[in-house]
Design a protein around this motif. Structure first.
Motif, PDB file in Angstrom:
ATOM      1  N   SER A 358       0.790  -2.448  -5.878  1.00 26.52           N
ATOM      2  CA  SER A 358      -0.593  -2.026  -6.088  1.00 26.52           C
ATOM      3  C   SER A 358      -1.346  -3.047  -6.937  1.00 26.52           C
ATOM      4  N   TRP A 363      -1.819  -2.693  -0.613  1.00 27.52           N
ATOM      5  CA  TRP A 363      -1.917  -1.236  -0.658  1.00 27.52           C
ATOM      6  C   TRP A 363      -0.935  -0.556   0.277  1.00 27.52           C
ATOM      7  N   ASP A 395      -3.400   4.469  -3.856  1.00 21.98           N
ATOM      8  CA  ASP A 395      -3.057   3.394  -2.923  1.00 21.98           C
ATOM      9  C   ASP A 395      -3.599   3.680  -1.527  1.00 21.98           C
TER      10      ASP A 395
END
Length: 458
Positions: A358, A363, A395
């Motif tokens: 992250s 992502w 995310d």
């Protein structure tokens, strides 16, 4: 006046010793931990605990241990394992006889209120309040306070095994409550036993082993209280507590405590946007921890280093550290693994790797690891399940999947009904801000409405 700690010598529990059989205390403790996992319980059992049971110091197990022992020995009641009736140790019956305060058990959270509150689900907010009240009225805090002169024995400045055990129990107690309920609301309450523990370091001790236990216990308590400050967003307080623990480790020559302090300092530095400090602290922890013989510990410390590299945006260094961490983790658990690392399993490994991806802006990979962390987490660690779910929501939102992000956010909000953590609330607030551009989506709109209600002042 008789000492409140006066009591007859404990009677050895020979029945329990027979149940252990040919296994060493350490081997039996490992079996207890495995049995606990099988039924969704969590106990921090080690060889010392087994010794305390067999010596008779622990006359009756707490509710968690009782469930584990019943699972290990089907058909046996606690009395069949050599334990005294609970009411004779903790309840009104014991107090009517004017006996000493009950001896410590592994988790004082199970010694509820003076009325012997019945066992209930940790999902209940009422139990959460009971547990927090118990934290300040339990024997762990009271024994330490009395020993320091907060009670009628103010002229005494001696500390022995009872006081050392009280400090150790306070550490376990804080960890248990944090695992189940999060840091908010616990931090201020933890100041009292921490102050008592550090004042005990100046008390007279007749044995070096007691002094060592007091230093180790006080340092671990400082780290636990520091973590409560850390997780509730009080970074300056956390830094002070971690530094106090590190100083205690250096004074006592305790490499295990030093390693733990550096580990948490690295975590704090990462969260406080000081990635280079995080890397240096993690590397210092690894230098101190190499002599301890725990591959799992070294794996966690390497993940702390990876988190610093990720915050710096150094993808190659992050990937190299993650590979090292997984290799170390793959070597398995060992007797040398520290007691405080009970939270570090495959779920935490996945969760920390998710945070690294992250931070690097990947992502999709971050969401994949966060989802695995949620799926793998032991139900006992309610706070961590909420954390990983909030991580997953963020995310997914950043990765362009608002439906899935809103669904994860809804689940995280539900978990916050039993967990209090400023860190998790901040993560969900960030997710809500990102999703506001998708208010036409019914799932997103529902999450945003529920989030607005959740953050509204009471």
């Amino acid at each position: 006046m008789a000492s409140p700690h006066a009591s007859s010598s404990p009677r050895p529990n020979l029945t329990f010793r027979q149940l252990r059989g040919p296994r060493s205390p350490g081997e039996f403790a490992a079996a207890v931990r495995r049995a606990a996992r099988e039924i969704g319980e969590h106990v921090s059992c080690d060889a010392r605990y087994i010794g305390r049971v067999e010596s008779g110091e622990i006359r009756c197990p707490n509710y968690a241990y009782e469930r584990v022992f019943r699972h290990m020995f089907p058909g046996r009641e606690p009395a069949d394992m050599g334990f005294a009736p609970r009411e004779a140790v903790r309840g009104r019956g014991a107090r009517k006889k004017g006996s000493a305060p009950p001896g410590p058990s592994e988790s004082p959270a199970e010694s509820r209120t003076s009325s012997g509150a019945a066992e209930s689900s940790t999902e209940s907010s009422e139990e959460s309040d009971v547990l927090r009240r118990a934290f300040m009225t339990s024997g762990t805090a009271a024994v330490a306070a009395v020993s320091l002169g907060a009670g009628p024995r103010a002229h005494r400045r001696h500390a022995g095994d009872t006081e050392a055990a009280a400090v150790e129990q306070a550490v376990r107690h804080i960890r248990l409550l944090d695992d189940r309920h999060g840091a908010d609301g616990l931090y201020r309450r933890a100041a009292r036993p921490l102050k008592a523990a550090y004042e005990l370091l100046d008390a007279e001790t007749r044995r070096r082993s007691v002094a060592d236990r007091l230093h180790s216990g006080a340092g671990e308590l400082a780290i636990s209280v520091g973590w409560l400050a850390h997780d509730s967003g009080r970074f300056a307080d956390a830094r002070s507590h971690y530094a106090e623990a590190l100083a205690t480790a250096r004074v006592a020559g305790d490499p295990a405590l030093e390693t733990h302090a550096f580990c948490n300092m690295a975590f704090l530095a990462r969260d406080a946007a000081r990635p280079r400090e995080a890397i240096r602290a993690a590397q210092a922890a690894q230098r101190a921890g190499r002599r301890l013989g725990s591959a799992r510990l070294m794996s966690l410390l390497t993940l702390r280093e990876a988190g610093g590299w990720a915050r710096l945006g150094d993808r190659p260094a992050t990937e190299e550290a993650l590979v090292r961490a997984r290799t170390l983790f793959g070597r398995g658990a060992a007797e040398a693994d520290p007691e405080w690392m009970t939270f570090f399993g495959e779920a935490e490994l996945e969760g920390l790797e998710a945070q690294c991806w992250s931070a690097l802006g990947d992502w999709r990979r971050a969401a994949d690891h966060a989802a695995r962390a949620v799926a793998l987490q032991d139900p006992h660690f309610a706070r961590n399940i909420a954390l990983y779910t909030a991580q997953l929501a963020g995310d997914l939102a950043r990765g362009g999947t608002p439906d899935a992000a809103a669904a994860a956010g809804e689940r995280a909000l539900g978990l916050l009904e039993q967990v209090q953590s400023a860190r998790i609330r901040t993560m969900l607030a960030s997710t809500a801000r990102m999703l506001r551009r998708h208010t036409s989506n019914p799932l997103v709109s529902g999450f945003l409405s529920r989030h607005e209600v959740a953050v509204r002042p009471a």
